[in-house]
Design a protein around this motif. Structure first.
Motif, short mmCIF file in Angstrom:
data_model
loop_
_atom_site.label_atom_id
_atom_site.label_comp_id
_atom_site.label_asym_id
_atom_site.label_seq_id
_atom_site.Cartn_x
_atom_site.Cartn_y
_atom_site.Cartn_z
N VAL A 724 20.68 -8.57 -22.80
CA VAL A 724 20.74 -8.02 -24.15
C VAL A 724 20.57 -6.51 -24.13
O VAL A 724 21.30 -5.77 -24.80
CB VAL A 724 19.65 -8.68 -25.04
N GLU A 725 19.62 -6.03 -23.32
CA GLU A 725 19.39 -4.58 -23.22
C GLU A 725 20.62 -3.86 -22.66
O GLU A 725 21.00 -2.79 -23.15
CB GLU A 725 18.18 -4.31 -22.33
N ARG A 729 22.90 -1.06 -24.66
CA ARG A 729 23.25 0.28 -24.12
C ARG A 729 24.76 0.49 -24.17
O ARG A 729 25.24 1.56 -24.54
CB ARG A 729 22.75 0.42 -22.68
N ALA A 730 25.49 -0.56 -23.79
CA ALA A 730 26.95 -0.45 -23.79
C ALA A 730 27.47 -0.22 -25.20
O ALA A 730 28.39 0.58 -25.44
CB ALA A 730 27.58 -1.69 -23.18
N ALA A 731 26.85 -0.92 -26.19
CA ALA A 731 27.29 -0.78 -27.57
C ALA A 731 27.07 0.63 -28.08
O ALA A 731 27.92 1.20 -28.79
CB ALA A 731 26.55 -1.80 -28.45
N ASN A 753 30.91 -11.40 -23.69
CA ASN A 753 29.55 -11.47 -23.16
C ASN A 753 28.51 -11.49 -24.27
O ASN A 753 27.51 -12.22 -24.22
CB ASN A 753 29.28 -10.28 -22.23
N ALA A 754 28.74 -10.66 -25.31
CA ALA A 754 27.79 -10.60 -26.42
C ALA A 754 27.72 -11.95 -27.12
O ALA A 754 26.63 -12.42 -27.50
CB ALA A 754 28.20 -9.50 -27.39
N VAL A 770 29.91 -9.79 -34.13
CA VAL A 770 30.56 -9.20 -32.95
C VAL A 770 32.04 -9.53 -32.92
O VAL A 770 32.90 -8.66 -32.68
CB VAL A 770 29.87 -9.68 -31.65
N VAL A 771 32.37 -10.81 -33.22
CA VAL A 771 33.78 -11.23 -33.18
C VAL A 771 34.56 -10.56 -34.31
O VAL A 771 35.71 -10.12 -34.12
CB VAL A 771 33.89 -12.76 -33.28
#
Length: 950
Positions: A724-725, A729-731, A753-754, A770-771
């Motif tokens: 999740v972390e 960070r990627a988001a 992945n999310a 997310v979708v």
């Protein structure tokens, strides 16, 4: 009033002016006569004298009747000249450097100028000659201190004075000699300022009118011609024009010698001229030799030997055999050259340098042609017949060996072979015994050592080893030479390493260690282990090297280079690993820690199976960078960026490689490292680095999920939290990037992945968000939505909301395409029907019915076979079968609704004609029965329905 009375006041005024200036000169000359001078006072005095003389010169010329005034000037000039002589003498005796020669020359020049004002004095014999003599002597002094312009001025002034004389009336030989000397001196000054035409013109003028039938004059003029010729040769030795010019001047000198001999009156004069003539002929011979005119050289030598140049007949100068030998060599007549060389031995008094240079010349020209044995025989023959000193032996060896500049390797090897035989000869070694020859013994050792070094540099290790061994013959076995002998053993070890004679090399290094145990010997042992491919021995030797007193970390770096060159990669890794242990102690290191780590990782990548080691040292690089700071560890500016980018790229490459090979555990570590390295690079404001961080983070989570599937074990809570972390960070990074920079596949991977991770947390809303975010992005495409929908519709963590949304969006996207992919359309419709059926069931029958109606609308108007027939059959049959339950329950309208949908779908599918006919018959029968019973439908009509099973 008479004219005399009118002019007498002016004459008296002029006379007073003369007296005042002469009085000033007298006072200044008295100061010059005082011996207590400092350089400053002498310089001031010369300046004052020059100013006073200038004022007096303005009153010249003086009247012929004023003889007393001229005599006074004459005496003042001589007094000043004599004081200059005294100053020069006192400076010479006391070796004082306080007085500058230039200052004294200025005083002499003043004296000469002062004397020239009274050059027509009637009471002194030959006053003009004496005045010219002052200028001549002053000019010579200016010439000696390289003031050629002032020297030329003096010589020209002297020439001007004597040019007014009637040469025919001069009877004094000294005055005649002065005239010639002035002309020669003027010629020399012109030569120095590169006015050669004037210089030669002056000599030719002297040749015509200033010889006076004197042999002495002929000799002086001939000497000057010869001097000019030598000057031409010294400055432009190899130019053909210079050689021709020098030869022309020498021929003039030779001609003057011959003419002077006819004027000679005494035996001494004759001998001096013959000596000069012989010397000139030798120089002419040397010029012919330089021009390659060997026949002319032989003729000159023959004339010298057969002529009458000395008391005993011909000339026997030591240079003649050398000239003759070199000429014979040039003509290729080695027999005559060897006879000249051997003949030199019989000539007593020939300097060692002469016959040494002759031997060298013979060896250079005839060594290969005559053969090594012949050359050695000549050389040893000369040593046997002559009383050779140790110095001469050293010079002979040095000359024959040369300076290592032979282009022909064979010639260099032959030279060394001859010298090796010579220095190992017992007669030669006997010269160097005893303490008195210690200096020459050291010199001989140096000659042989340098020769061996030259062969070593040219990689002729065989000859080099032989010469190093011969050099040890001139090293006494005492304590003073212990270190030199150890050094010799070490270089011999290197030679035999180069020859791949490893056992011989090991013998020498063992001897060197006995004499001087140090890091150099330990390192050479390490090289031997490497070349023997004894990797374990080499690694053990690294520990021995670290224990040496003179050890420095540089040797570990060098050991790594050697190991890489020998393809001993495990040894290189061991050396660099040992080197890393010194960085924590802040010792002065040969290279930076980041370079060592980069090299280690590079070496480890050369062989398979080193993934764990690569990961270990990559982690160390990251840890040290975190400890010291990126700038301190990687370096600043562009250098640091390159190093950091290398580690980032390497971690990325290994991560992706491990992922392809399904080694997900190291893949996770490498990709996480890559994200950290690229994260440091983000400070450089390069968007590409931000994208790489995002990629690494997303792929790390993908590897975690893949590892879970591979091991068939679920992720623990801490791993889910880490995932999740990473995704958070990627988001954040994706939010900061400009639109259009993210790759579509990467954004899809993040979304996938999310969804997976949020599903583990039972966060349905986050999944759907997310979708939806992905569906609204430019990266969205039907295939990605289909995959998301399929994934969300199956498994233990399925999410019907996400699946329905994704599949509906996918269906819309597919149908909006100019050329829809009906294979995927059919698949999407089937999944939507399945999701709606499973998760909604009979509670929302209209939704399922709507999907069938939508499928029917899609199929209407399509070409035959465009919609997959199997999928069409499945829709038709499942829709028909859905009427079975309502029919049995008496829900006539609902049953008829599903029967009609099934029939309509069947009409759109090729190959269902039989089924369609059966369906139509059944519907007609069903409706008839229903009409007959008038709403009393029991669900059992007395005949069975066709069961169309998908």
């Amino acid at each position: 009033m008479r004219i005399a009375e009118i002019s007498s006041p002016d004459l008296r005024h002029q006379s007073n002016h003369h007296e005042r200036l002469l009085s000033q000169l007298d006072s200044l000359i008295k100061q010059a006569e005082n011996q207590n001078h400092s350089p400053e006072t002498l310089s001031t005095l010369s300046s004052d004298l020059r100013q006073t003389l200038s004022r007096l010169s303005q009153l010249a010329p003086f009247s012929n009747n004023n003889n007393s005034l001229k005599l006074h000037i004459w005496k003042l000039s001589y007094r000043l000249w004599n004081s200059c002589v005294d100053i020069s003498n006192s400076a010479s005796v006391s070796r004082s450097t306080g007085f500058s020669a230039e200052t004294v020359a200025i005083l002499r020049h003043v004296a000469a100028d002062l004397l020239s004002l009274a050059a027509d004095l009637s009471d002194v014999p030959s006053p003009a000659v004496k005045s010219a003599s002052f200028y001549h002597k002053t000019g010579l002094i200016w010439h000696d201190i390289k003031k050629f312009d002032l020297a030329s001025t003096c010589f020209e002034r002297a020439t001007e004075i004597v040019s007014k004389l009637d040469i025919d009336r001069i009877s004094d030989s000294g005055e005649k000699k002065l005239l010639l000397d002035i002309n020669i001196a003027r010629s020399r000054a012109a030569w120095e300022v590169l006015d050669r035409n004037l210089a030669i013109t002056l000599l030719n003028r002297a040749k015509k009118s200033l010889l006076f039938g004197s042999s002495e004059h002929h000799k002086s003029l001939a000497s000057q011609y010869l001097m000019f010729a030598k000057s031409v040769l010294s400055k432009n030795k190899n130019e053909a024009s210079s050689l021709n010019e020098a030869l022309k001047l020498m021929n003039e000198a030779l001609d003057l010698c011959e003419r002077g001999l006819t004027e000679a009156r005494t035996r001494e004069e004759t001998m001096e001229l013959k000596g000069l003539q012989s010397k000139t002929l030798r120089f002419i011979s040397a010029v012919h030799l330089q021009k390659g005119e060997y026949e002319s050289v032989i003729k000159c030598v023959r004339v010298l030997r057969e002529g009458n140049f000395g008391g005993g007949g011909g000339d026997h100068h030591a240079s003649l055999p050398v000239l003759a030998m070199k000429a014979w060599l040039g003509l290729g007549r080695y027999g005559e050259a060897e006879r000249e060389l051997r003949g030199m031995v019989a000539i007593k008094g020939i300097p060692e340098g002469i016959w040494v240079s002759a031997v060298e010349a013979y060896f250079q020209a005839a060594g290969v042609a005559a053969g090594a044995e012949t050359t050695k025989g000549v050389f040893l023959g000369l040593l046997g017949r002559c009383h050779v000193s140790t110095k001469a032996a050293v010079r002979v060896a040095h000359r024959v060996v040369g300076d290592g500049e032979d282009v022909n390797e064979g010639a260099a090897k032959l030279r060394s072979k001859v010298v090796a035989d010579l220095v190992s000869d017992e007669r030669v070694q006997a010269l160097f015994t005893g303490d008195g020859a210690a200096k020459e013994r050291t010199a001989m050792h140096a000659v042989l050592w340098n020769c061996a070094s030259n062969h070593f540099r040219s990689k002729d290790y065989e000859t080099s080893a032989e010469m190093f061994e011969k050099s040890m013959l001139y090293l006494p076995c005492d304590m003073e030479n212990r270190i030199l002998r150890a050094k010799s053993f070490r270089v011999l070890c290197l030679c035999y390493l180069g020859l791949s004679q490893l056992d011989r090399a090991q013998e020498y290094i063992i001897q060197a260690e006995k004499l001087e145990p140090n890091i150099a010997s330990a390192f050479l042992k390490f090289k031997i282990y490497l070349q023997k491919k004894d990797h374990n021995g080499a690694i053990d030797q690294l520990v021995v090297m670290k224990m040496c007193l003179d050890f420095t970390p540089d040797f570990l770096s060098l050991s790594a280079h050697e190991a890489v060159a020998c393809h001993a990669l495990p040894v290189a890794v061991a050396a660099l690993s040992n080197l890393l242990s010194f960085y924590a102690s802040q010792t002065s290191m040969p290279t930076t820690e980041v370079v060592v780590l980069r090299t280690l990782v590079t070496i480890l990548t050369q062989e398979p199976g080193n993934v764990s080691a690569v990961l270990k040292y990559s982690k160390r690089a990251h840890a040290r960078a975190s400890e010291l700071g990126p700038d301190c560890f990687f370096g600043k500016e562009e250098v640091g960026r390159r190093e950091l980018n290398w580690f980032a790229a390497t971690s990325w490459n290994f991560g992706t490689k491990c992922g392809k090979e399904k080694k997900f555990e190291p893949c996770i570590e490498f990709l996480r490292l890559a994200s950290e390295f690229y994260g440091v690079l983000i400070d450089g404001q390069v968007e590409e680095n931000s994208i790489m961080v995002c990629k690494s983070l997303i792929l790390t989570v993908s590897a975690m999920i893949a590892s879970e599937n591979q091991k068939q074990t679920s992720l623990v809570d801490t791993e889910v939290k880490q995932a999740v972390e990473l995704l958070d960070r990627a988001a954040k990074i994706m939010t900061s990037l400009s639109s259009g920079t993210m790759e579509p596949d990467l954004l899809f991977m993040y979304t996938f992945n999310a969804c997976d991770i949020q599903g583990r947390l039972n966060n349905s809303e986050a999944q759907l968000e997310v979708v939806k975010s992905f569906a609204s992005s430019k990266a969205c495409n039907p295939k990605s939505l289909l995959q998301l929908g399929l994934t969300a519709s199956q498994g233990l963590r399925s999410n019907p909301q996400v699946a329905t949304f994704a599949l509906n969006e996918c269906l819309s996207a597919l149908l909006s395409s100019p050329s829809p992919d009906y294979e995927n359309v059919a698949l999407t419709v089937r999944k939507l029907v399945a999701v709606s059926s499973i998760h909604r069931g009979d509670t929302d029958d209209d939704a399922v019915y709507g999907m069938y109606r939508q499928a029917y609308r899609i199929m209407v108007g399509l070409k035959e076979g465009e919609y997959p027939s199997e999928e069409g059959k499945w829709l038709a049959m499942t829709a028909w079968n859905r009427a079975a339950v309502p029919a049995r329950l008496g829900q006539v309208d609902l049953a008829k609704k599903w029967m009609n949908v099934g029939l309509e779908l069947a009409k759109q599918v090729v190959g269902m004609e039989t089924y369609r006919a059966c369906m139509e018959d059944f519907i007609a029968s069903f409706e008839k029965k229903c009409h007959e019973l008038k709403y009393n439908i029991t669900g059992n009509t007395g005949q069975s329905k066709p069961q169309l099973i998908a």
